[in-house]
Scaffold this active site. Structure first.
Site, PDB file in Angstrom:
ATOM      1  N   CYS A 242      -0.326  -8.761   5.494  1.00 53.07           N
ATOM      2  CA  CYS A 242       0.088  -7.392   5.784  1.00 53.07           C
ATOM      3  C   CYS A 242       0.540  -7.257   7.235  1.00 53.07           C
ATOM      4  O   CYS A 242      -0.201  -7.612   8.164  1.00 53.07           O
ATOM      5  CB  CYS A 242      -1.055  -6.422   5.501  1.00 53.07           C
ATOM      6  SG  CYS A 242      -0.617  -4.699   5.831  1.00 53.07           S
TER       7      CYS A 242
ATOM      8  N   LYS B  68      -2.637 -14.947   0.281  1.00 55.46           N
ATOM      9  CA  LYS B  68      -1.243 -14.707   0.635  1.00 55.46           C
ATOM     10  C   LYS B  68      -1.139 -14.679   2.148  1.00 55.46           C
ATOM     11  O   LYS B  68      -1.946 -14.036   2.819  1.00 55.46           O
ATOM     12  CB  LYS B  68      -0.725 -13.393   0.047  1.00 55.46           C
ATOM     13  CG  LYS B  68       0.758 -13.163   0.376  1.00 55.46           C
ATOM     14  CD  LYS B  68       1.284 -11.849  -0.160  1.00 55.46           C
ATOM     15  CE  LYS B  68       2.763 -11.692   0.213  1.00 55.46           C
ATOM     16  NZ  LYS B  68       3.317 -10.376  -0.194  1.00 55.46           N
TER      17      LYS B  68
ATOM     18  N   ARG C 294       8.997  -5.688  -3.500  1.00 54.38           N
ATOM     19  CA  ARG C 294       9.936  -4.567  -3.471  1.00 54.38           C
ATOM     20  C   ARG C 294      11.095  -4.771  -4.430  1.00 54.38           C
ATOM     21  O   ARG C 294      11.628  -3.802  -4.987  1.00 54.38           O
ATOM     22  CB  ARG C 294      10.458  -4.374  -2.042  1.00 54.38           C
ATOM     23  CG  ARG C 294       9.394  -3.934  -1.039  1.00 54.38           C
ATOM     24  CD  ARG C 294       9.951  -3.915   0.388  1.00 54.38           C
ATOM     25  NE  ARG C 294      10.417  -5.236   0.784  1.00 54.38           N
ATOM     26  CZ  ARG C 294      11.405  -5.464   1.630  1.00 54.38           C
ATOM     27  NH1 ARG C 294      12.058  -4.451   2.174  1.00 54.38           N
ATOM     28  NH2 ARG C 294      11.755  -6.689   1.946  1.00 54.38           N
TER      29      ARG C 294
ATOM     30  N   GLU D 250       0.840  -1.190   0.000  1.00 52.59           N
ATOM     31  CA  GLU D 250       0.000   0.000   0.000  1.00 52.59           C
ATOM     32  C   GLU D 250       0.880   1.246   0.000  1.00 52.59           C
ATOM     33  O   GLU D 250       1.867   1.343   0.716  1.00 52.59           O
ATOM     34  CB  GLU D 250      -0.909   0.008   1.227  1.00 52.59           C
ATOM     35  CG  GLU D 250      -1.916   1.147   1.205  1.00 52.59           C
ATOM     36  CD  GLU D 250      -2.744   1.217   2.477  1.00 52.59           C
ATOM     37  OE1 GLU D 250      -3.888   1.667   2.394  1.00 52.59           O
ATOM     38  OE2 GLU D 250      -2.231   0.819   3.537  1.00 52.59           O
TER      39      GLU D 250
ATOM     40  N   HIS E  15       4.908 -15.508   2.170  1.00 55.70           N
ATOM     41  CA  HIS E  15       6.045 -14.632   2.473  1.00 55.70           C
ATOM     42  C   HIS E  15       6.832 -15.284   3.603  1.00 55.70           C
ATOM     43  O   HIS E  15       6.263 -15.596   4.658  1.00 55.70           O
ATOM     44  CB  HIS E  15       5.546 -13.249   2.895  1.00 55.70           C
ATOM     45  CG  HIS E  15       6.640 -12.284   3.189  1.00 55.70           C
ATOM     46  ND1 HIS E  15       7.082 -11.353   2.265  1.00 55.70           N
ATOM     47  CD2 HIS E  15       7.404 -12.102   4.296  1.00 55.70           C
ATOM     48  CE1 HIS E  15       8.067 -10.650   2.798  1.00 55.70           C
ATOM     49  NE2 HIS E  15       8.280 -11.085   4.029  1.00 55.70           N
TER      50      HIS E  15
END
Length: 314
Positions: free
Chosen positions: A91, A132, A217, A2, A161
């Protein structure tokens, strides 16, 4: 991601190539069915077959903790033509977690299962539902329970992740833990986390046992990374500088003037990790806040670069 990877940056990055599919930034769902205008604002690709201008599919991502409400919003997304629906259990942001969203839900595998199952039931069978997750919230104790619950609920694939929420983004990512999840479920598992280079990608695939990666990223910092993973050369710095300026033009209609310069410098700062030319550009604009002046300074730099490396145009 975000505040970083919005639809304009998706547009620019997919022009570079090498990307199979994008996922939108998360769309917060609390206690209501969102109107179509909210989905179109955050994911304008819905107006174009759920594709970026370069033709790359985009899957809509929802974040929340109410199974019924998430299901209703997923159904609306399907009606609007979403390529698929992705559910965010990864998140790590404190604000998100305080409101029972993202990685904090990994403490409640039963709720994670109910969310995925409700969304799966709410959308047509042809619309894939994916999820995710991180390895966990504060620890990995419920890692396999969450993965198995997501699979049992009917998810088509799972992105993992390789860190807990507590570990945040601090290196390393624990790709070997992703291998444990892959061994515990039959659905496709996609590895994510701390992939900044081709060498990182190769190690991640080897340690995780996965055959697919999600780039975050690392791709923003090196837009040619997806091409490099396919054995192709990424764009040279002059082309990337042109893309940076294109991004500045794309955000102009919707981003307040006081924030435009910050957006440009934010991406330019990330580009410094992989492109030496970005350092010179960053130094040239770091004291500027006005987006128009930043663009002028970048245009002057672009004019000094080799003419044969043409910039991308709209």
């Amino acid at each position: 991601m975000e505040g970083v990877l919005d639809h304009d940056l998706r547009d620019v990055l997919t022009r570079v190539g090498g990307i199979d599919r994008c996922v939108s930034e998360f769309i917060r769902v609390t206690d209501q069915l969102l109107p179509p205008r909210v989905f179109f604002r955050l994911m304008p690709e819905l107006r174009h077959g759920s594709r970026t201008p370069a033709g790359t599919p985009v899957r809509a991502q929802l974040l929340g903790s109410d199974p019924a409400c998430l299901a209703d919003n997923a159904a609306r997304l399907a009606e609007l033509g979403a390529e698929g629906v992705d559910l965010n259990f990864g998140c790590p942001a404190k604000t998100v977690n305080r409101h029972r969203g993202g990685a904090v839900l990994l403490d409640e595998p039963e709720l994670v299962h109910r969310i995925v199952a409700a969304v799966r039931r709410a959308v047509p069978a042809a619309v894939p539902v994916s999820a995710k997750m991180r390895l966990g919230h504060l620890d990995e104790a419920r890692m396999l329970d969450n993965a198995r619950g997501i699979e049992a609920a009917g998810a088509a694939e799972l992105v993992v992740h390789g860190r807990t929420k507590l570990q945040g983004y601090k290196p390393p990512a624990y790709w070997d833990r992703i291998a444990q999840i892959r061994a515990a479920v039959a659905l496709p598992v996609i590895a994510n986390g701390e992939v900044w280079s081709v060498a990182d990608a190769e190690r991640c695939l080897q340690e995780s046992g996965c055959d697919a990666l999600m780039l975050g990223r690392g791709l923003v910092g090196d837009p040619g990374l997806a091409l490099a993973l396919r054995g192709r050369a990424g764009p040279p710095w002059p082309v990337l500088l042109g893309l940076l300026r294109l991004y500045g033009r794309l955000i102009t209609p919707r981003v307040a003037p006081r924030h435009r310069g910050g957006r440009l410098k934010q991406w330019l700062n990330m580009l410094r990790k992989s492109h030496p030319g970005a350092q010179q550009a960053y130094e040239a604009v770091r004291e500027l806040n006005d987006a128009a002046r930043i663009d002028e300074r970048l245009a002057a730099l672009e004019a000094t670069l080799p003419a044969e490396a043409a910039s991308q145009k709209e």
